[in-house]
Write an enzyme that holds these catalytic residues in place. Sequence first.
Site, PDB file in Angstrom:
ATOM      1  N   CYS A   1       0.832  -1.212   0.000  1.00 23.47           N
ATOM      2  CA  CYS A   1       0.000   0.000   0.000  1.00 23.47           C
ATOM      3  C   CYS A   1       0.858   1.250   0.000  1.00 23.47           C
ATOM      4  O   CYS A   1       1.716   1.423   0.873  1.00 23.47           O
ATOM      5  CB  CYS A   1      -0.905  -0.012   1.233  1.00 23.47           C
ATOM      6  SG  CYS A   1      -1.907   1.469   1.352  1.00 23.47           S
TER       7      CYS A   1
ATOM      8  N   CYS B   1      -1.072   6.833   6.487  1.00 29.69           N
ATOM      9  CA  CYS B   1      -2.525   6.963   6.672  1.00 29.69           C
ATOM     10  C   CYS B   1      -2.989   6.509   8.044  1.00 29.69           C
ATOM     11  O   CYS B   1      -3.978   7.005   8.562  1.00 29.69           O
ATOM     12  CB  CYS B   1      -3.263   6.259   5.531  1.00 29.69           C
ATOM     13  SG  CYS B   1      -4.329   4.940   6.001  1.00 29.69           S
TER      14      CYS B   1
ATOM     15  N   CYS C   1     -12.884  -5.927  22.825  1.00 30.73           N
ATOM     16  CA  CYS C   1     -12.059  -5.450  21.711  1.00 30.73           C
ATOM     17  C   CYS C   1     -10.855  -4.665  22.247  1.00 30.73           C
ATOM     18  O   CYS C   1     -10.154  -4.017  21.474  1.00 30.73           O
ATOM     19  CB  CYS C   1     -12.881  -4.620  20.738  1.00 30.73           C
ATOM     20  SG  CYS C   1     -13.751  -3.278  21.523  1.00 30.73           S
TER      21      CYS C   1
HETATM   22  C1  LIG Z   1     -18.698  -3.756  21.012  1.00 30.25           C
HETATM   23  S1  LIG Z   1     -20.360  -3.296  20.765  1.00 30.25           S
HETATM   24  C2  LIG Z   1     -21.126  -4.876  20.924  1.00 30.25           C
HETATM   25  C3  LIG Z   1     -22.342  -5.075  20.076  1.00 30.25           C
HETATM   26  C4  LIG Z   1     -22.840  -6.488  19.893  1.00 30.25           C
HETATM   27  N1  LIG Z   1     -22.632  -7.327  21.039  1.00 30.25           N
HETATM   28  C5  LIG Z   1     -22.289  -7.136  18.632  1.00 30.25           C
HETATM   29  O1  LIG Z   1     -21.588  -8.156  18.702  1.00 30.25           O
HETATM   30  O2  LIG Z   1     -22.562  -6.602  17.534  1.00 30.25           O
HETATM   31  C6  LIG Z   1     -20.714  -2.481  22.272  1.00 30.25           C
HETATM   32  C7  LIG Z   1     -22.141  -1.989  22.425  1.00 30.25           C
HETATM   33  O3  LIG Z   1     -22.269  -1.394  23.722  1.00 30.25           O
HETATM   34  C8  LIG Z   1     -23.163  -0.310  23.646  1.00 30.25           C
HETATM   35  N2  LIG Z   1     -22.930   0.540  24.836  1.00 30.25           N
HETATM   36  C9  LIG Z   1     -21.915   1.431  25.017  1.00 30.25           C
HETATM   37  N3  LIG Z   1     -21.999   1.992  26.242  1.00 30.25           N
HETATM   38  C10 LIG Z   1     -23.079   1.455  26.850  1.00 30.25           C
HETATM   39  C11 LIG Z   1     -23.691   1.653  28.123  1.00 30.25           C
HETATM   40  N4  LIG Z   1     -23.189   2.528  28.995  1.00 30.25           N
HETATM   41  N5  LIG Z   1     -24.799   0.934  28.418  1.00 30.25           N
HETATM   42  C12 LIG Z   1     -25.300   0.051  27.521  1.00 30.25           C
HETATM   43  N6  LIG Z   1     -24.764  -0.186  26.291  1.00 30.25           N
HETATM   44  C13 LIG Z   1     -23.667   0.524  25.954  1.00 30.25           C
HETATM   45  C14 LIG Z   1     -22.824   0.317  22.308  1.00 30.25           C
HETATM   46  O4  LIG Z   1     -23.888   1.117  21.841  1.00 30.25           O
HETATM   47  C15 LIG Z   1     -22.564  -0.913  21.431  1.00 30.25           C
HETATM   48  O5  LIG Z   1     -23.733  -1.324  20.776  1.00 30.25           O
END
Ligand SMILES: C[S@@+](CC[C@H](N)C(=O)[O-])C[C@H]1O[C@@H](n2cnc3c(N)ncnc32)[C@H](O)[C@@H]1O
Length: 466
Positions: free
Chosen positions: A73, A79, A420
Amino acid sequence: MTDKKNKNIEVQAGKPIYGGKTLSQYNGKTVMLERALPGEKVMAFIKKKKKGYIEAIASEILEKSPHRTESECKYYPTCGGCKLRDVEYDYQRWIKEEVVKDCITRIGKVKDYEFLPIVKADNSSHYRNKMEFTFSEERYYMSKDEGFDNDKFSLGFHAPKFYSKVIDVEYCYHQPELLNYVYKSLRQILKSSGLKPYNLLKHTGFLRYLVMRITTENKVMINLVTKSKELDIIGSVADQLMENHPEIVSFMNTINSRLSSTAYGEETLLIKGQEVLLDYIGEYKFEISSNSFFQVNPGQTEKLYDKIVEFAELKGEENVLDLYCGVGTIAIYINKQVKSVTGFELVEAAVVNAQRNAELNDITNCKFVSGDLMQLAKDGEIFKEKFDIIITDPPRDGMHPKVVHSIINSEVKKIVYVSCNPSTFARDVQLFEMGGYKLEKVQPVDMFPHTYHVETVGVLIKKQLL
Ligand SMILES: C[S@@+](CC[C@H](N)C(=O)[O-])C[C@H]1O[C@@H](n2cnc3c(N)ncnc32)[C@H](O)[C@@H]1O
């Protein structure tokens, strides 16, 4: 060795740590070093001197690691989208394993657990199903060879340190070839349209962001984020593009007239085609709107979710609590192996999507609740019902201590933690261990090749039940 201003130092990179860095030593001080592989001798530029350590970035490799390869790349590493594109894929995986282990022992203070080797990605390039590019009137020139032609149109990624400037990217190895093909056409149409890219400093111009999604069935959604509502103009762009691209089934337009630099805005309008995409994880279908969260590496999502099922050891009788459930993908994926799932999620629109997704798959044993988990934990709202297993998949910052403590105080036997960010995972694991849980086993999953990001699945068991 240092230069006169003490800004450049010669160091040897040590073990890898989270954030794409390695640890090094200089004059008895710890150096957190970017852009160097373990074992490499480099000249490094000191970015910051902190009380206990130095932050530095390698500017020249003096002794190269045998694991370096050539990056295909031309935008790498400027980037910033990839940090490991010139590193052998096997070695990238070794780095990620070491980073997860390091976080668990150093931050989590846990030594006695089973570590399973990282789950490999089948494709290390062209894997992302969602891309976001930024428009700018100010182009970032990577080298003199680019001509300094004062081009007022740039579409690509933000340049490091110059937040208003954008590297003009013609092709990205993260996105599938079909998206590169659509991207090329759209760039040509927009470049010759005379439409003005946004200027972040002056808050002028029209074109702000381009968000593209692609499904496992190669259906494409385009969302052009603009500063104002000009439906005729966007309609004409959509017509020109879709005439030659039958794979585009949805053309959306988000209006963001605010100063905030995000691809979200005050309204999102359907310009042409359908409002949602239909995508699949395993046998289940999901409706995805332009702003929905959906795992970005479809090839690895199923492997990740299968790992959750394996670690949970579901028997079919469990009432499962799915924390941070997003649009309900995990709940829906496991529905046949459990009695019920209750999902909690902050974003109300995601909860609506989750309910819709359950209906779409004729699923009746999953329910979804919206709310901030920190507040819900404080108010004692999470454990009004009894659960046998918790699956938790928090954002990068990890879980709020109040949520962790409400779990510790519950009678739940098993927690499957999907993360993550291995550093916040390890921090939370330490709290769980202090609260009577034992980390049994951990397995990383490589969802993001060529970047330092890594997904980790861990299982914790309440101690007296071991
Ligand atoms: C890493 S994603 C996981 C989504 C899902 N488990 C998936 O595999 O697609 C984290 C999720 O946590 C939600 N989130 C972030 N802060 C939060 C909070 N304080 N209370 C509830 N949900 C929250 C975000 O909106 C997001 O949808």
